[in-house]
Design an enzyme around this catalytic site. Structure first.
Site, PDB file in Angstrom:
ATOM      1  N   GLU A 342       0.839  -1.205   0.000  1.00 37.54           N
ATOM      2  CA  GLU A 342       0.000   0.000   0.000  1.00 37.54           C
ATOM      3  C   GLU A 342       0.871   1.251   0.000  1.00 37.54           C
ATOM      4  O   GLU A 342       0.598   2.219  -0.700  1.00 37.54           O
ATOM      5  CB  GLU A 342      -0.903  -0.005   1.244  1.00 37.54           C
ATOM      6  CG  GLU A 342      -1.963   1.089   1.244  1.00 37.54           C
ATOM      7  CD  GLU A 342      -1.553   2.347   1.958  1.00 37.54           C
ATOM      8  OE1 GLU A 342      -2.327   3.297   1.954  1.00 37.54           O
ATOM      9  OE2 GLU A 342      -0.434   2.410   2.514  1.00 37.54           O
ATOM     10  N   ASP A 370      -7.244   1.260   7.986  1.00 37.80           N
ATOM     11  CA  ASP A 370      -5.889   1.792   7.803  1.00 37.80           C
ATOM     12  C   ASP A 370      -5.771   3.178   8.425  1.00 37.80           C
ATOM     13  O   ASP A 370      -5.210   4.086   7.830  1.00 37.80           O
ATOM     14  CB  ASP A 370      -5.542   1.817   6.301  1.00 37.80           C
ATOM     15  CG  ASP A 370      -4.086   2.199   6.071  1.00 37.80           C
ATOM     16  OD1 ASP A 370      -3.280   2.115   7.023  1.00 37.80           O
ATOM     17  OD2 ASP A 370      -3.750   2.596   4.940  1.00 37.80           O
TER      18      ASP A 370
HETATM   19 ZN   LIG Z   1      -1.331   2.640   6.119  1.00 39.59          ZN
END
Ligand SMILES: [Zn+2]
Length: 472
Positions: A342, A370
């Site tokens: 990511e 997240d």
């Molecule tokens: Zn992250």
């Protein structure tokens, strides 16, 4: 989606998420009212909550994950994290635990990152605490030594024009302390880190220093991705701690000709194989309809990424574990996905959406965690039209102390699924402390509170299970 666009999206998402939350009307208390018989699933909420808080299992999963060390994309730590999470899900008896191979870019920090104010008549020679930005090229072997020019914006930079040639440009715009939502403050300052190097290089600068993206004033630098514009020379880029940035800025006011020496030996290497890690509870009635929960397995390398995003991975696995432990048999499949890469551009998310295995599957909803493992304070119910359908479940989250459901949700890794019609949802933890640790040496296991972390996992388990039973 092009990698460049995706990187931009990384920055925009938290802003979109928060601003959407802020401008749309909140549900009235009446929306969550009803007679007890109109409020199914409360017994299941109680059971999942009790199981979770009793064992604090998310913390134990997180403890195992961070034991492999930092998990920078393409590093040995990331490879160890992949194998560990596969093993954890297998040991928990999840269905169809497997890896989905991807290829990721490799950047290594190297063993030299130094910056020093030199030959200042006022302070002499003073070291600055810095770290290279992710993706940065190194300096020449003897480093870069140049006068420093401080700017607060790209507008100021452009106004200086040729005056920054052969200088080190110092981007020192702080995150806006007045904003309650720190993701908004981050989004308002991150352009310096992401685009600063190329914007300065276009005017002939030889390197950049960027004030670390945190509200805390300390001597820990915060790294993060930069994006080089192919139309500009690639110049070295480093983040300086906020304490260092304040010191340098104060010195520049008294001594505008101050010079800094910078040495970095980070480099970009050839791509390497890696993988997303997948496991699930197969749906009893509609197995091809998926409720995805997930986080990203890679982290930055200055610490073990306990909040970013070890917490999202641990909570995804813990949510499925709780559902199994409660003896629940979801109608649709609940799938945990730990995405790789990511931080360096969202490769794992893009590959997941495109993978051959997706044919014949319908991803109804995706919830990516997240934003750290802090106390959950809100549940994101997607776009306004989706939220209208989902807000009836708000009462399920109240026993956890979660004040509201509101529109919003999404994440870098699940964004590519939206093109297939997947509804992107979310859970928002309190954001006040997140940027104290984000991308820095502070992001360690000890900065995570076991009960706060677990409350995210419980919330996720409830949300995923309701969606698996009821659809949208
Ligand atoms: Zn992250």
């Amino acid at each position: 989606m092009a990698q460049r666009d995706m990187k931009r999206e990384i920055l925009m998402l938290p802003v979109i998420l928060i601003s959407t939350f802020m401008i749309l009307p909140l549900p009235t208390p009446a929306a969550a009212q009803g007679k007890p018989q109109d409020r199914p699933y409360l017994d299941i909420v109680g059971k999942l909550t009790g199981l979770g808080l009793q064992d604090e299992g998310a913390y134990e999963i997180l403890r195992k994950l961070v034991s492999v060390g930092p998990r920078l994309t393409a590093s040995p730590g990331a490879a160890a994290g992949v194998e560990l999470m596969r093993q954890v899900m297998q040991d928990l008896g999840f269905d169809d635990v497997h890896l989905e191979p991807i290829t990721v870019n490799r950047w290594v920090r190297g063993d030299t990152e130094k910056a020093r104010i030199i030959c200042s008549p006022l302070v002499g020679s003073v070291p600055l605490t810095i770290c290279a930005l992710g993706g940065s090229v190194g300096t020449p072997e003897l480093g870069v030594t140049a006068p420093v020019v401080e700017v607060g914006s790209f507008g100021e930079l452009k106004a200086l024009g040729e005056k920054v040639r052969d200088r080190i440009v110092f981007f020192n715009r702080p995150m806006d302390r007045k904003l309650v939502q720190t993701f908004g403050a981050y989004g308002g300052a991150a352009d310096q880190r992401v685009h600063g190097a190329s914007e300065a290089a276009k005017l002939g600068a030889s390197a950049i220093l960027v004030r670390s993206l945190t509200l805390r004033i300390d001597d820990f630098p915060h790294t993060g991705l930069l994006e080089y514009d192919p139309a500009a020379p690639k110049i070295p880029a480093a983040a300086v701690s906020t304490a260092g940035a304040e010191f340098l800025s104060a010195l520049l006011r008294k001594e505008p000709d101050v010079r800094v020496h910078l040495e970095l030996n980070c480099q970009n290497l050839a791509p390497v194989p890696s993988a997303n890690v997948v496991g699930e509870i197969r749906g009893s009635k509609r197995p091809d309809e998926i409720i995805l929960v997930g986080g990203h397995l890679d982290s930055w390398d200055l610490a073990v990424g306990a909040h970013d995003d070890g917490a999202g991975c641990a909570n995804s696995v813990e949510a499925l574990k709780l559902i199994k432990a409660a003896g629940l048999k979801p109608r649709r499949t609940i799938r945990a996905v730990m995405f790789m890469d990511e931080e360096f551009g969202g490769t794992g998310g893009r590959f997941y959406a495109m993978d051959e295995r997706r044919k014949g599957e319908k991803h109804l909803a995706a919830i990516e965690l997240d934003s750290g493992g802090f106390l959950p304070i809100a549940v994101g119910g997607g776009k306004p039209e989706v939220f209208e359908k989902l807000k009836k479940w708000e009462y399920l989250f109240k026993p956890l102390g979660i004040a509201m459901m509101r529109p919003g949700g999404g994440g870098v890794d699940v964004a590519p699924l939206a093109a297939q019609g997947t509804v992107l949802l979310g859970i928002s933890p309190d954001s006040q402390r997140y940027f104290d640790v984000h991308h820095s040496g502070h992001d360690i296991l000890e900065s995570v509170h076991p009960r706060e972390l677990e409350l995210n996992a419980i919330t996720l388990a409830i949300y995923a299970y309701i969606l698996a039973q009821e659809g949208i």
